[in-house]
Design an enzyme around this catalytic site. Structure first.
Site, PDB file in Angstrom:
ATOM      1  CG  HIS A 166      -1.578  -1.439   1.570  1.00 14.38           C
ATOM      2  ND1 HIS A 166      -2.931  -1.418   0.880  1.00 14.38           N
ATOM      3  CD2 HIS A 166      -1.349  -2.317   2.173  1.00 14.38           C
ATOM      4  CE1 HIS A 166      -3.171  -2.787   1.369  1.00 14.38           C
ATOM      5  NE2 HIS A 166      -2.269  -3.267   2.155  1.00 14.38           N
ATOM      6  CE  LYS A 293      10.229  19.959 -10.421  1.00 13.36           C
ATOM      7  NZ  LYS A 293       9.182  20.536 -11.153  1.00 13.36           N
TER       8      LYS A 293
END
Ligand code: ARG
Length: 468
Positions: A166, A293
């Site tokens: 999960h 970035k």
């Protein structure tokens, strides 16, 4: 290779005998496949050369005609490869473009090439040869990718990282174990292409339009010349099935699913929140506005490719569904789907291999993440079963209370004191701390296929031997 302007003509030069007028411009546009099936030129010429040789060997055409045809086809091949072949939309497809050009080059003997053959068996043969080459390319691309995964696994056979379910921390595993999971997936992908290739390796040539031919052809000879195992045994089947393309696409779609999952993990792992891995400059892009970035664009694109590959798969399944035997023009819609899927699969395999080879793994981050999030809670429960004789369900409950206690104190399980632990269950003693360490946790998972470094190394050795 550019499409030349349409030339005015009364009717099609190749089949227009019974037609007084040429096709409407829109008819020509919807009918033509030359814009894309020119990619089959090498397979088309190879098939025609084999067919001409067989016709001469069987005495169906003369030796000098076969020689002129076979040499003329090589001239056509070099024209196409040199980029100066005049592709003509009016000639519909690659088959008629090649034959018409052959006629211009060698004259009358060119008209004998199409004896005992139809475009229906011709296109089925060309396309099988093309898809077979792509299956080979997928197999070698996968082998290279498997080697890259093995390289990562070998480097980090005992690097501890969190295993997730999960996407929540579950139990510690090793980096090598995680990489080897993909080795298993990509090896099954490879085996699907190997199987598909074996099944598709039968030759449709000589099935003619649909019923076979009255000429005394030798289908075994053409099959052998083109590297097929045998001729296809039913002429209707030979011209009308495209299951080889469907199998290729299905194998490609499954492989693309696997690629997308690894791509997604690389995207997550390279984020500032994880920093498990750093993508090399070679596989990163910058942002035009945000100087900080480093974007994992290649991984994101690989994650996306399953969309178009599965789209192509669904498209061809839908085209083929419900088609009556034998050939129908619907089947001309097969090629662009397979071309696009194959191109994008090969690109994805190569990009994933490159990214993995150039990937920097942050061992310390992996270890730190594995050591937090109560990843050894199961080990604690197992200890209570083994050492204190508790039934597993009770051990699970006791461990749950200890996790809640650690959570309340803002620490991890190994940071609890013995007194803390004994306040929850009196049977707990000092030796419990040994199983709370993540290294002991992974080392203990010695079951076959488990994450213990010894097990991982055994699997790496097995795969290296299999690939050697
Ligand atoms: N361009 C055609 C295709 O891709 C070749 C076969 C045409 N056959 C025919 N009977 N019109 O399917």
């Amino acid at each position: 290779m550019t499409d030349t302007a349409k030339e005015p003509q009364a009717s099609n030069a190749m089949w227009g005998g019974r037609f007084a007028a040429g096709p409407d411009a829109i008819m020509e546009a919807i009918n033509a496949s030359i814009g894309f099936d020119q990619r089959l030129y090498a397979q088309d010429i190879r098939g025609s050369r084999a067919h001409a040789a067989m016709l001469a060997a069987q005495g169906i055409i003369g030796d000098s005609d076969a020689k002129a045809i076979r040499e003329g086809l090589l001239t056509v091949l070099s024209e196409i490869e040199a980029g100066n072949f005049p592709f003509r939309t009016a000639l519909e497809d690659i088959h008629m473009n090649v034959e018409a050009r052959l006629k211009e080059i060698i004259g009358e003997p060119a008209g004998r090439l199409h004896t005992a053959r139809s475009r229906n068996d011709q296109v089925a043969t060309d396309f099988r040869l093309w898809v077979r080459d792509q299956a080979d390319a997928a197999i070698s691309g996968l082998e290279a990718l498997i080697r890259a995964c093995l390289g990562q696994a070998e480097a980090g056979a005992d690097w501890v990282m969190p295993g997730f379910t999960h996407l929540q921390t579950a139990q510690p595993v090793t980096w090598g174990h995680h990489m080897m999971a993909y080795v298993e997936m990509f090896a099954r992908d490879k085996s699907r292409f190997v199987d598909a290739r074996r099944r598709m390796n039968e030759c449709p040539l000589g099935a003619a339009a649909l019923a076979g031919t009255g000429f005394a052809i030798d289908r075994h000879a053409t099959a052998a010349a083109l590297g097929f195992d045998r001729p296809m045994a039913n002429s209707l089947d030979a011209v009308s099935d495209r299951d080889f393309a469907l199998e290729f696409l299905s194998a490609a779609a499954i492989c693309a699913v696997h690629l997308s999952r690894l791509a997604e993990e690389l995207v997550i792992w390279s984020s500032a929140q994880f920093r498990f891995v750093a993508m090399s400059d070679k596989w990163s892009t910058g942002s035009s506005i945000m100087p900080q970035k480093r974007n994992p664009d290649a991984a994101e694109l690989i994650r996306a490719k399953i969309g178009r590959i599965l789209g192509s798969t669904v498209a061809l399944f839908t085209v083929m569904k419900g088609l009556p035997l034998a050939y129908s023009k619907d089947m001309q819609e097969d090629k662009e789907q397979v071309f696009d899927a194959a191109d994008n699969l090969m690109l994805s395999l190569a990009a994933m291999e490159g990214m993995l080879r150039d990937l920097t793994v942050n061992r310390d981050k992996l270890l730190a993440a594995a050591s937090s999030g109560f990843s050894t809670a199961t080990d604690l429960a197992d200890w209570l079963v083994r050492e204190a004789g508790l039934p597993f369900r009770d051990a699970h409950h006791v461990t749950g209370s200890l996790v809640a206690m650690a959570e309340a104190k803002g620490c991890d399980l190994p940071d609890l004191t013995l007194a803390d632990m004994q306040s929850v269950h009196t049977a707990i003693n000092d030796s419990v701390f040994a199983v709370l360490g993540v290294h002991n946790s992974v080392a203990s998972r010695q079951s076959y296929g488990g994450t213990a470094p010894d097990q991982v190394r055994a699997q790496i050795a097995r795969w290296k031997e299999a690939l050697a």
